[in-house]
Design a protein around this motif. Structure first.
Motif, PDB file in Angstrom:
ATOM      1  N   VAL A  41      71.263 136.085  20.100  1.00  0.00           N
ATOM      2  CA  VAL A  41      72.810 136.155  20.276  1.00  0.00           C
ATOM      3  C   VAL A  41      73.307 137.017  19.263  1.00  0.00           C
ATOM      4  CG1 VAL A  41      74.994 135.237  20.744  1.00  0.00           C
ATOM      5  CG2 VAL A  41      72.932 134.102  21.609  1.00  0.00           C
ATOM      6  N   THR A  42      74.086 138.143  19.494  1.00  0.00           N
ATOM      7  CA  THR A  42      74.344 139.019  18.242  1.00  0.00           C
ATOM      8  C   THR A  42      75.952 139.137  18.363  1.00  0.00           C
ATOM      9  OG1 THR A  42      74.187 140.811  19.778  1.00  0.00           O
ATOM     10  CG2 THR A  42      72.202 140.182  18.471  1.00  0.00           C
ATOM     11  N   ARG A  43      76.686 139.589  17.201  1.00  0.00           N
ATOM     12  CA  ARG A  43      77.939 139.971  17.266  1.00  0.00           C
ATOM     13  C   ARG A  43      77.908 141.484  16.930  1.00  0.00           C
ATOM     14  NH1 ARG A  43      82.502 137.324  16.318  1.00  0.00           N
ATOM     15  NH2 ARG A  43      81.576 135.466  15.749  1.00  0.00           N
ATOM     16  N   VAL A 308      81.003 138.382  20.364  1.00  0.00           N
ATOM     17  CA  VAL A 308      79.523 137.658  20.471  1.00  0.00           C
ATOM     18  C   VAL A 308      79.082 138.060  21.760  1.00  0.00           C
ATOM     19  CG1 VAL A 308      78.665 135.420  20.601  1.00  0.00           C
ATOM     20  CG2 VAL A 308      80.549 135.874  19.297  1.00  0.00           C
ATOM     21  N   HIS A 371      75.896 130.569  19.337  1.00  0.00           N
ATOM     22  CA  HIS A 371      76.224 131.180  18.108  1.00  0.00           C
ATOM     23  C   HIS A 371      75.480 132.429  17.810  1.00  0.00           C
ATOM     24  CE1 HIS A 371      79.003 127.506  17.403  1.00  0.00           C
ATOM     25  NE2 HIS A 371      77.633 126.792  17.714  1.00  0.00           N
ATOM     26  N   PRO A 372      76.021 133.352  17.067  1.00  0.00           N
ATOM     27  CA  PRO A 372      75.212 134.544  16.463  1.00  0.00           C
ATOM     28  C   PRO A 372      73.943 134.000  15.999  1.00  0.00           C
ATOM     29  CG  PRO A 372      77.592 135.098  16.399  1.00  0.00           C
ATOM     30  CD  PRO A 372      77.265 133.425  16.671  1.00  0.00           C
TER      31      PRO A 372
END
Length: 404
Positions: A41-43, A308, A371-372
């Motif tokens: 998971v990235t931002r 996100v 969460h990232p």
């Protein structure tokens, strides 16, 4: 205790090896464990865009034609020439139109002279009528003579009015001849650059049925526009004011920026495919963009910065029934919500999420226990089933020759 024969020892060794292999196989679960592909998971930014191709054109292009016919006598502007408004750029042979203007001036002078003659005749007939009317009262002439003189006077008045109208007509014809004479000077209607020149000196221009185009002048090449066609499936997301970027083949490593100026309502149907014309404004201060260039356009219809992001492939992942039954750590989940799977050790864990904007690779995470940096499952690599009766990695013992 009797001594073991070599044959018996050999059989005991084979049996012990098979038992050890079976024990290892059973300790590993009886089959190979499935493996999973994960992605973090990235931002970052999520951009939804519409891609199309079009052509680069000047914002205003003026076609300069000729209202009159005749041979081109001179040309004063060539390709790429910068011209000013009312600047002379070409000239048609004016001699035939000068002759017509001279004829109109002569006709006007003749009409004015005719008016003077008619006015003099009117004065005489007015005096004659007044004299005969006085003589009628004295009985010197008959009433018929007085009425005849009155009729001649009225005709003279009408002739003066007719001559005055003829002068107005001749003046109009003279103005027409002078206007046509002026049209032999081809001037630029705007400040701009000559994009195209379609005539040469000596060529005859015929303007009888349709005005011929002599020059094509772009008003301002520092401001260009991209005309593109967007399919009906994408046009709903395109609105005026949205940012757009594009590239051209002449500068493949440079990205030009613009904005949507207009979404035209008229549909364009080609082979049952409906598209709509979208006009994108772009600044061209360096004059790198030239009319007619092909533009590969990207119109940004929506954007989220610092969002996100969850890989879209994670939403498409569905674990096998066995893994689903063995691992479910999230409780009841609304089936209308999106869900992804994470790894809890060697088990899968289902996580409910609420999604927002998506592009071709990622989807915005609005709500969910992610969460990232956290890994989500995107695919499963299933083990290859063995077709041998023996456990994987254990080969059947070779048959010993010469043993009974």
């Amino acid at each position: 205790m009797g001594r073991w024969s070599p044959k018996a020892l050999w059989r005991a060794a084979i049996a012990a090896a098979l038992a050890a292999a079976a024990l290892v196989y059973l300790l590993q679960g009886g089959s190979a464990s499935p493996k999973y592909v994960t992605a973090p998971v990235t931002r970052g930014a999520i951009v939804r865009a519409v891609n199309a191709s079009g052509s680069v054109n000047p914002v205003v292009t003026v076609q300069v034609g000729s209202y009159v016919s005749g041979p081109i006598q001179a040309i004063y502007a060539d390709y790429n020439a910068a011209v000013k408004q009312r600047q002379l750029i070409a000239k048609i042979d004016p001699r035939p139109f000068e002759v017509k203007a001279a004829q109109s001036r002569a006709a006007l002078a003749n009409a004015k002279a005719q008016l003077l003659k008619s006015q003099a005749d009117l004065e005489y007939k007015k005096l004659a009528y007044e004299r005969n009317r006085a003589m009628v009262r004295e009985g010197a002439v008959s009433q018929d003579i007085a009425d005849s003189m009155r009729n001649a006077y009225k005709q003279a008045v009408a002739q003066v009015a007719l001559d005055e109208a003829n002068i107005q007509q001749q003046q109009a014809m003279l103005r027409e001849a002078e206007v046509n004479l002026g049209y032999t000077n081809i001037v630029s209607p705007v400040d701009g650059t000559v994009v195209s020149r379609n005539v040469d000196v000596g060529q005859t221009v015929a303007a009888s049925f349709q005005t011929p185009t002599l020059f094509l002048i772009a008003k301002d090449l520092t401001q260009m526009e991209v005309d593109t066609n967007v399919s009906e499936s994408d046009i709903g997301a395109v609105q005026a004011g949205q940012p757009a970027t594009f590239t051209v083949d002449a500068f493949p490593n440079r990205e030009f920026e613009g904005s949507v100026q207009q979404v035209r309502q008229a549909p364009i149907t080609v082979q049952n495919v409906v598209t709509y014309n979208v006009v994108v404004d772009v600044a061209n201060p360096e004059l790198l963009l030239k009319p007619g260039m092909t533009a590969n356009l990207t119109i940004v219809t929506a954007r989220r910065d610092n969002a996100v992001r969850v890989p879209l492939q994670a939403l498409r992942f569905h674990p096998s029934a066995r893994d689903h039954a063995a691992t479910d750590g999230s409780g009841s989940i609304d089936q209308r919500q999106a869900r992804v799977w994470t790894l809890d050790g060697r088990k899968l864990k289902r996580v409910a999420i609420t999604t927002g904007l998506d592009d071709s690779n990622n989807v915005e995470l609005l709500k969910g226990d992610l969460h990232p940096g956290e890994e989500v499952v995107t695919d499963e690599i299933k083990p290859v089933k063995s077709t041998n009766a023996s456990p994987p990695g254990i080969m059947s013992p070779p048959r010993m020759r010469g043993m009974r």
